[in-house]
Design a protein around this motif. Structure first.
Motif, mmCIF file in Angstrom:
data_model
loop_
_atom_site.group_PDB
_atom_site.id
_atom_site.type_symbol
_atom_site.label_atom_id
_atom_site.label_comp_id
_atom_site.label_asym_id
_atom_site.label_seq_id
_atom_site.Cartn_x
_atom_site.Cartn_y
_atom_site.Cartn_z
ATOM 1 N N GLU A 50 17.683 -33.523 31.366
ATOM 2 C CA GLU A 50 18.979 -33.019 30.912
ATOM 3 C C GLU A 50 20.000 -34.149 30.845
ATOM 4 N N ARG A 51 19.988 -35.013 31.834
ATOM 5 C CA ARG A 51 20.940 -36.125 31.862
ATOM 6 C C ARG A 51 20.729 -37.068 30.684
ATOM 7 N N LEU A 52 19.470 -37.333 30.327
ATOM 8 C CA LEU A 52 19.159 -38.297 29.270
ATOM 9 C C LEU A 52 19.254 -37.697 27.876
ATOM 10 N N GLY A 53 19.250 -36.387 27.777
ATOM 11 C CA GLY A 53 19.463 -35.743 26.488
ATOM 12 C C GLY A 53 18.262 -35.843 25.555
ATOM 13 N N ALA A 54 18.543 -35.973 24.254
ATOM 14 C CA ALA A 54 17.486 -35.927 23.236
ATOM 15 C C ALA A 54 16.488 -37.062 23.367
ATOM 16 N N LEU A 94 -3.265 -34.815 26.753
ATOM 17 C CA LEU A 94 -1.907 -34.647 26.230
ATOM 18 C C LEU A 94 -1.050 -35.875 26.532
ATOM 19 N N LEU A 95 -1.206 -36.468 27.704
ATOM 20 C CA LEU A 95 -0.471 -37.697 28.000
ATOM 21 C C LEU A 95 -0.818 -38.786 26.989
ATOM 22 N N ARG A 96 -2.093 -38.920 26.664
ATOM 23 C CA ARG A 96 -2.495 -39.931 25.683
ATOM 24 C C ARG A 96 -1.890 -39.634 24.319
ATOM 25 N N ARG A 97 -1.900 -38.378 23.938
ATOM 26 C CA ARG A 97 -1.315 -38.010 22.642
ATOM 27 C C ARG A 97 0.175 -38.307 22.607
ATOM 28 N N VAL A 98 0.856 -38.001 23.706
ATOM 29 C CA VAL A 98 2.293 -38.271 23.793
ATOM 30 C C VAL A 98 2.580 -39.757 23.583
ATOM 31 N N LEU A 99 1.739 -40.603 24.140
ATOM 32 C CA LEU A 99 1.955 -42.044 24.004
ATOM 33 C C LEU A 99 1.551 -42.560 22.626
ATOM 34 N N ASP A 100 0.561 -41.929 22.009
ATOM 35 C CA ASP A 100 0.024 -42.433 20.740
ATOM 36 C C ASP A 100 0.716 -41.865 19.500
ATOM 37 N N ASP A 101 1.205 -40.641 19.583
ATOM 38 C CA ASP A 101 1.765 -39.955 18.416
ATOM 39 C C ASP A 101 3.274 -39.786 18.577
ATOM 40 N N ARG A 102 4.006 -40.643 17.902
ATOM 41 C CA ARG A 102 5.465 -40.579 17.988
ATOM 42 C C ARG A 102 6.083 -40.094 16.683
ATOM 43 N N ALA A 103 5.259 -39.537 15.814
ATOM 44 C CA ALA A 103 5.746 -39.100 14.502
ATOM 45 C C ALA A 103 5.866 -37.585 14.386
ATOM 46 N N HIS A 104 5.298 -36.841 15.333
ATOM 47 C CA HIS A 104 5.268 -35.382 15.211
ATOM 48 C C HIS A 104 5.773 -34.715 16.487
ATOM 49 N N ARG A 122 5.812 -24.011 25.631
ATOM 50 C CA ARG A 122 7.171 -23.707 26.108
ATOM 51 C C ARG A 122 8.095 -24.907 25.925
ATOM 52 N N HIS A 123 7.561 -26.116 26.036
ATOM 53 C CA HIS A 123 8.368 -27.325 25.914
ATOM 54 C C HIS A 123 7.917 -28.129 24.692
ATOM 55 N N ARG A 124 8.753 -29.083 24.298
ATOM 56 C CA ARG A 124 8.463 -29.881 23.107
ATOM 57 C C ARG A 124 8.830 -31.329 23.351
ATOM 58 N N VAL A 125 7.929 -32.222 22.964
ATOM 59 C CA VAL A 125 8.239 -33.645 22.922
ATOM 60 C C VAL A 125 8.547 -33.971 21.463
ATOM 61 N N ALA A 126 9.810 -34.213 21.171
ATOM 62 C CA ALA A 126 10.233 -34.494 19.802
ATOM 63 C C ALA A 126 9.967 -35.953 19.456
ATOM 64 N N PRO A 127 9.848 -36.273 18.173
ATOM 65 C CA PRO A 127 9.585 -37.662 17.788
ATOM 66 C C PRO A 127 10.601 -38.659 18.344
ATOM 67 N N GLU A 128 11.856 -38.221 18.502
ATOM 68 C CA GLU A 128 12.880 -39.149 18.978
ATOM 69 C C GLU A 128 12.854 -39.365 20.489
ATOM 70 N N ALA A 129 12.017 -38.633 21.217
ATOM 71 C CA ALA A 129 11.958 -38.787 22.673
ATOM 72 C C ALA A 129 11.329 -40.133 23.027
ATOM 73 N N ARG A 130 12.052 -40.939 23.764
ATOM 74 C CA ARG A 130 11.558 -42.248 24.191
ATOM 75 C C ARG A 130 10.963 -42.206 25.584
ATOM 76 N N LEU A 131 11.416 -41.247 26.399
ATOM 77 C CA LEU A 131 10.928 -41.122 27.769
ATOM 78 C C LEU A 131 10.434 -39.703 27.989
ATOM 79 N N VAL A 132 9.212 -39.580 28.481
ATOM 80 C CA VAL A 132 8.659 -38.286 28.848
ATOM 81 C C VAL A 132 8.554 -38.251 30.369
ATOM 82 N N VAL A 133 9.157 -37.245 30.974
ATOM 83 C CA VAL A 133 9.132 -37.101 32.428
ATOM 84 C C VAL A 133 8.124 -36.010 32.774
ATOM 85 N N THR A 134 7.073 -36.387 33.481
ATOM 86 C CA THR A 134 6.055 -35.433 33.894
ATOM 87 C C THR A 134 6.048 -35.349 35.414
#
Length: 222
Positions: A50-54, A94-104, A122-134
């Motif tokens: 929430e603090r880091l936003g989009a 899914l972690l690997r996909r998150v790191l490899d696919d930044r276009a979708h 329920r959640h979405r990693v958008a293309p503009e997300a630079r940091l994923v918190v797991t």
């Protein structure tokens, strides 16, 4: 891995800034937050996002709980939440996909404490997300599957809290889920407790150790 104990980690803005530094030299990074049940992992992870936003996205391990039907098939109903009750292979994929696919858009499952079942997307990693918190109990465990997950993390932080605080939170969680006081206490003693003991063995594999004393700071907007 050498770690540093940070019993007074400061405000949420400082933690968010530290997390964001993981993105300085890579297109997208994953921050892992590990720790025993009831330490506040999801509270911190959600607050950071929430603090880091989009620029950030949330990816909870709990979305990879096996369904109640699969737990019954495997004889794990009484050990729901234990290490073998998760689809660690799906989580790593899914972690690997998150790191490899930044276009979708990448959709992320979660666990529903009302349904008592995992739910898809329920959640979405958008293309503009630079940091994923797991976040999740077993992210730093030196066990098959979990080693691969740990290796995909830019950093892994460990959250600790006094045993009595964890136990109180866990009993309250079980009461909110519909168990009687006796059932809640038994579940914590026979399931959450042993799970936490396993997770504690992974502490030294985390690069930073935080205390949840003063957890209200994670909700700070300063």
């Amino acid at each position: 891995m050498e770690n540093t104990a940070d019993q007074h980690p400061g405000s949420l803005p400082r933690l968010a800034a530290d997390a964001w530094r993981l993105t300085e030299s890579v297109p997208r990074a994953v921050l892992g937050i590990a720790g025993p049940p009831g330490t506040g992992k999801s509270t911190l992870a959600r607050a950071l996002v929430e603090r880091l936003g989009a620029g950030a996205a949330y990816l909870p391990l709990d979305g990879f709980h096996l369904s109640n039907g699969q737990l019954a098939r495997l004889g794990l109903t009484a050990r729901k939440g234990s290490e073998p009750s998760f689809d660690v292979g799906g989580y790593v994929a899914l972690l690997r996909r998150v790191l490899d696919d930044r276009a979708h858009d990448i959709y992320v499952p979660d666990y529903d404490r009302t349904l008592h079942e995992p739910v898809a997307a329920r959640h979405r990693v958008a293309p503009e997300a630079r940091l994923v918190v797991t976040e999740g109990n077993y992210l730093a465990c030196d066990l098959p599957g979990w080693r691969a997950a740990h290796g995909l993390l830019g950093e892994c932080w460990y959250i600790d809290s006094p045993a009595e605080v964890r136990e109180q939170r866990l009993v309250e969680r079980q009461l909110a889920g519909g168990r009687t006081p006796a059932e809640a206490a038994d579940w914590v003693a026979t399931n959450d407790g042993p799970n936490g003991e396993l997770v504690e063995t992974s502490r030294e594999r985390c690069g930073r150790i935080l205390s949840t004393i003063g957890m209200d700071m994670f909700n700070s907007r300063q």
